[in-house]
Every structure is written in C-alpha cells, then in structure tokens.
Design an enzyme around this catalytic site. Sequence first.
Site, PDB file in Angstrom:
ATOM      1  CG  HIS A   1      29.187  18.142  77.088  1.00 38.19           C
ATOM      2  ND1 HIS A   1      30.009  18.893  76.292  1.00 38.19           N
ATOM      3  CD2 HIS A   1      28.244  17.648  76.256  1.00 38.19           C
ATOM      4  CE1 HIS A   1      29.581  18.859  75.040  1.00 38.19           C
ATOM      5  NE2 HIS A   1      28.507  18.100  74.988  1.00 38.19           N
TER       6      HIS A   1
ATOM      7  CE1 TYR B   1      29.731  20.610  71.653  1.00 41.50           C
ATOM      8  CE2 TYR B   1      28.653  22.736  71.604  1.00 41.50           C
ATOM      9  CZ  TYR B   1      28.599  21.374  71.816  1.00 41.50           C
ATOM     10  OH  TYR B   1      27.409  20.795  72.177  1.00 41.50           O
TER      11      TYR B   1
HETATM   12  N1  LIG Z   1      24.761  18.294  74.940  1.00 39.24           N
HETATM   13  C1  LIG Z   1      25.226  17.531  73.981  1.00 39.24           C
HETATM   14  O1  LIG Z   1      25.799  16.441  74.211  1.00 39.24           O
HETATM   15  C2  LIG Z   1      25.055  17.959  72.552  1.00 39.24           C
HETATM   16  C3  LIG Z   1      25.287  17.041  71.507  1.00 39.24           C
HETATM   17  C4  LIG Z   1      25.106  17.490  70.205  1.00 39.24           C
HETATM   18  C5  LIG Z   1      24.701  18.790  69.943  1.00 39.24           C
HETATM   19  N2  LIG Z   1      24.510  19.669  70.971  1.00 39.24           N
HETATM   20  C6  LIG Z   1      24.098  21.079  70.735  1.00 39.24           C
HETATM   21  O2  LIG Z   1      22.964  21.073  69.871  1.00 39.24           O
HETATM   22  C7  LIG Z   1      23.224  21.911  68.759  1.00 39.24           C
HETATM   23  C8  LIG Z   1      22.453  21.437  67.554  1.00 39.24           C
HETATM   24  O3  LIG Z   1      22.879  20.166  67.118  1.00 39.24           O
HETATM   25  P1  LIG Z   1      23.681  19.951  65.754  1.00 39.24           P
HETATM   26  O4  LIG Z   1      24.350  21.223  65.408  1.00 39.24           O
HETATM   27  O5  LIG Z   1      24.565  18.765  65.923  1.00 39.24           O
HETATM   28  O6  LIG Z   1      22.555  19.530  64.723  1.00 39.24           O
HETATM   29  P2  LIG Z   1      21.203  20.219  64.157  1.00 39.24           P
HETATM   30  O7  LIG Z   1      21.013  21.554  64.719  1.00 39.24           O
HETATM   31  O8  LIG Z   1      20.137  19.193  64.274  1.00 39.24           O
HETATM   32  O9  LIG Z   1      21.527  20.318  62.601  1.00 39.24           O
HETATM   33  C9  LIG Z   1      22.504  21.190  62.098  1.00 39.24           C
HETATM   34  C10 LIG Z   1      22.552  20.952  60.583  1.00 39.24           C
HETATM   35  O10 LIG Z   1      21.309  21.336  60.010  1.00 39.24           O
HETATM   36  C11 LIG Z   1      21.512  22.261  58.954  1.00 39.24           C
HETATM   37  N3  LIG Z   1      20.430  23.268  59.042  1.00 39.24           N
HETATM   38  C12 LIG Z   1      20.236  24.193  60.029  1.00 39.24           C
HETATM   39  N4  LIG Z   1      19.133  24.922  59.786  1.00 39.24           N
HETATM   40  C13 LIG Z   1      18.628  24.471  58.621  1.00 39.24           C
HETATM   41  C14 LIG Z   1      17.503  24.849  57.852  1.00 39.24           C
HETATM   42  N5  LIG Z   1      16.679  25.819  58.247  1.00 39.24           N
HETATM   43  N6  LIG Z   1      17.285  24.183  56.684  1.00 39.24           N
HETATM   44  C15 LIG Z   1      18.103  23.195  56.291  1.00 39.24           C
HETATM   45  N7  LIG Z   1      19.185  22.780  56.981  1.00 39.24           N
HETATM   46  C16 LIG Z   1      19.452  23.417  58.137  1.00 39.24           C
HETATM   47  C17 LIG Z   1      22.866  22.878  59.222  1.00 39.24           C
HETATM   48  O11 LIG Z   1      23.475  23.237  58.001  1.00 39.24           O
HETATM   49  P3  LIG Z   1      23.781  24.780  57.592  1.00 39.24           P
HETATM   50  O12 LIG Z   1      24.921  25.218  58.472  1.00 39.24           O
HETATM   51  O13 LIG Z   1      24.140  24.661  56.159  1.00 39.24           O
HETATM   52  O14 LIG Z   1      22.529  25.556  57.832  1.00 39.24           O
HETATM   53  C18 LIG Z   1      23.621  21.748  59.899  1.00 39.24           C
HETATM   54  O15 LIG Z   1      24.205  20.888  58.944  1.00 39.24           O
HETATM   55  C19 LIG Z   1      24.743  21.816  68.605  1.00 39.24           C
HETATM   56  O16 LIG Z   1      25.253  22.817  67.747  1.00 39.24           O
HETATM   57  C20 LIG Z   1      25.174  21.916  70.032  1.00 39.24           C
HETATM   58  O17 LIG Z   1      25.161  23.258  70.472  1.00 39.24           O
HETATM   59  C21 LIG Z   1      24.656  19.261  72.277  1.00 39.24           C
END
Ligand SMILES: NC(=O)c1ccc[n+]([C@@H]2O[C@H](COP(=O)([O-])OP(=O)(O)OC[C@H]3O[C@@H](n4cnc5c(N)ncnc54)[C@H](OP(=O)(O)O)[C@@H]3O)[C@@H](O)[C@H]2O)c1
Length: 269
Positions: free
Chosen positions: A100, A42
């Site tokens: 990862h 990241y």
């Molecule tokens: N291990 C892996 O391979 C892997 C892969 C992908 C992700 N991850 C981890 O999982 C975490 C979460 O995944 P992600 O960040 O990709 O996606 P996510 O959490 O599903 O979605 C994030 C999006 O949702 C919006 N959001 C958040 N809260 C909200 C709410 N209450 N109402 C409306 N919109 C909302 C955010 O916008 P705003 O900022 O405008 O709120 C952002 O655009 C990552 O940050 C990472 O730490 C791990």
Amino acid sequence: MSFTTLPKIGMGTFRLKGNDAREAVKSALSLGYRHIDTAQMYENEAEVGDGITSSGIPRRDIFLTTKIWHDKLHASDLINSLHDSLARLKTDHVDLTLIHWPSPGDEVPMEEYLGALRDARREGLTEHIGISNFTCAQMDQAKEILGDTPILTNQVEVHPFLANRKVVEHAQKLGITVTGYMPLAVGKVMEDETLQRIASERNVTPAQIAIAWVASRGVVPIPSSTRPSHQKANLEALKIQLSEDEIRAIDALDRGERIANPGFAPDWD
Ligand SMILES: NC(=O)c1ccc[n+]([C@@H]2O[C@H](COP(=O)([O-])OP(=O)(O)OC[C@H]3O[C@@H](n4cnc5c(N)ncnc54)[C@H](OP(=O)(O)O)[C@@H]3O)[C@@H](O)[C@H]2O)c1
C-alpha cells in the site's frame, strides 16, 4: 478466468463501510464492473467479500485487489496478514496484492517485503503483485529486487489537478501499468469550470470527463461511488474519446494538488 492484465476500470472502496460497502460492490458488479479495489486499511474486506458472494458473479470472473498496510511489511507479518485478508474476502486467492505504501523511512527493507510478496505469489495467494505510492527511484529499486517477476501496477494518485507525469511516464517506460486512484479528486472535479464546459458540450458530467482523461493516458481509473447511477456513468465514461484540444485543456489543469499525503509518504517526485 485468469487475468493477464488489469481490467480498464475498477471500483474503489476506500471509506465504504458496512452495508454501504456490501451494496456498492454488489451493484457495481451487477452493472458490469469486474475489478474491485480494497485494502486491509479500509476495514471493509469482509463486506467486499460479502458483496462479491451475494452478486452471483463467479469469483473467477472478478479481478480483486487488496493491499498490505505498512505495519505488516515484515515477511511473516505480510504472509499472515494476507491469509487473514483472504479469509475476510472469502476467497482462496486475490488477483493482485499491492504494497500500500513503501515502508516509512525504509524501516523494513524493500528486499524483505517484496521478497515476501513474491513468495505469496509463488504460494498462489495472489495471482499478481504490485506496488502503490512508489516514487520513480523506488520503482527502479523494486524492479531491481524483483528481476523477472513482473510488477503489474504502481497505484498512485492521478486526476486532472495532479497529473503525476513523472511517475506515470517512468512506470510506463518500465512496463508497469499505472492505476490512478482518486480520479475524481474525491468529487472536486465536479466544481471545475473547464471540466464543466467540456462535459456540457458533450452532454455528460465532469466526473465522466475526468475518468475519460485518466483513461486516455493509459492509466486505469478506480473511482469509488455508493450510488448506482454514478457507478454506471463512471463505467460508461470509458467510451468517451476526448479530442486533442480537450486533452490539452485538461492537461493545463494540473496544479500538483495532492490529496493523499500522509506524514509517512515518500519524498514525491
Ligand atoms: N493506494 C492508495 O493509497 C489509495 C489512496 C486513496 C484511494 N485509493 C483507491 O482509489 C479509490 C478512489 O478514490 P476515492 O474513493 O478516495 O476518490 P474518488 O473516486 O476520486 O471520488 C469519490 C467521490 O466522488 C463521488 N463520485 C463518484 N462518482 C461520481 C459521479 N459520477 N458524479 C459525481 N460524483 C461522483 C463519490 O460520491 P458518491 O458516493 O455520492 O457517488 C465520492 O464522494 C478508493 O476508493 C480506493 O480504492 C487508493
């Protein structure tokens, strides 16, 4: 404080860069999050570390996860890269280190990188170890290799459009907690009519319903947000108790829609 289990919800930091990452971490901690998820890939470990330091919350009260990228899986690379992560995070240990992604095409044998991860735990660089994006067969293999050393979690994609049932059930059978990444399907949950209906009946948001559904399955959601209002709502979603009818309606949204699917991904279950 030493954590024996994963806190029930975490703050994801994928895509958060520079000051956004610093501020998002600081605000999440001030709202009550005690679990922060980052990764070498990241490129924000330094800012996550800054956010933790400037929050005023003692480091020992925060469950901090990082992940080893797949180009650092040879034993010496893994340990050296974890030392580099700790320096960027400004801490002497993390609470959890994850692989990862499994080594693409098994280029580095699993014995080598899980052995190195176990060594990192023995050296005190990480309190717990875990895996991410591992299939059922890879979880079995990891268990076999690690024997008595517990695998705290398998972090995989889980949201209403990808229930990931086989992996979740298999992990739970093996005593491995599942962490659900992208629990909001990167914002897509907001547009779904079923989630909108359930949310409006309860005067909450579809994002909160998605998080409550993930948590109802015993999966730890790690939503990411740059906005304090969203962070607060996501944290409060843990209080929502969905009815059996609501859970059934959300279960029916599963369409196997995988968002994180790079070319080097394993053969998914
Ligand atoms: N291990 C892996 O391979 C892997 C892969 C992908 C992700 N991850 C981890 O999982 C975490 C979460 O995944 P992600 O960040 O990709 O996606 P996510 O959490 O599903 O979605 C994030 C999006 O949702 C919006 N959001 C958040 N809260 C909200 C709410 N209450 N109402 C409306 N919109 C909302 C955010 O916008 P705003 O900022 O405008 O709120 C952002 O655009 C990552 O940050 C990472 O730490 C791990």
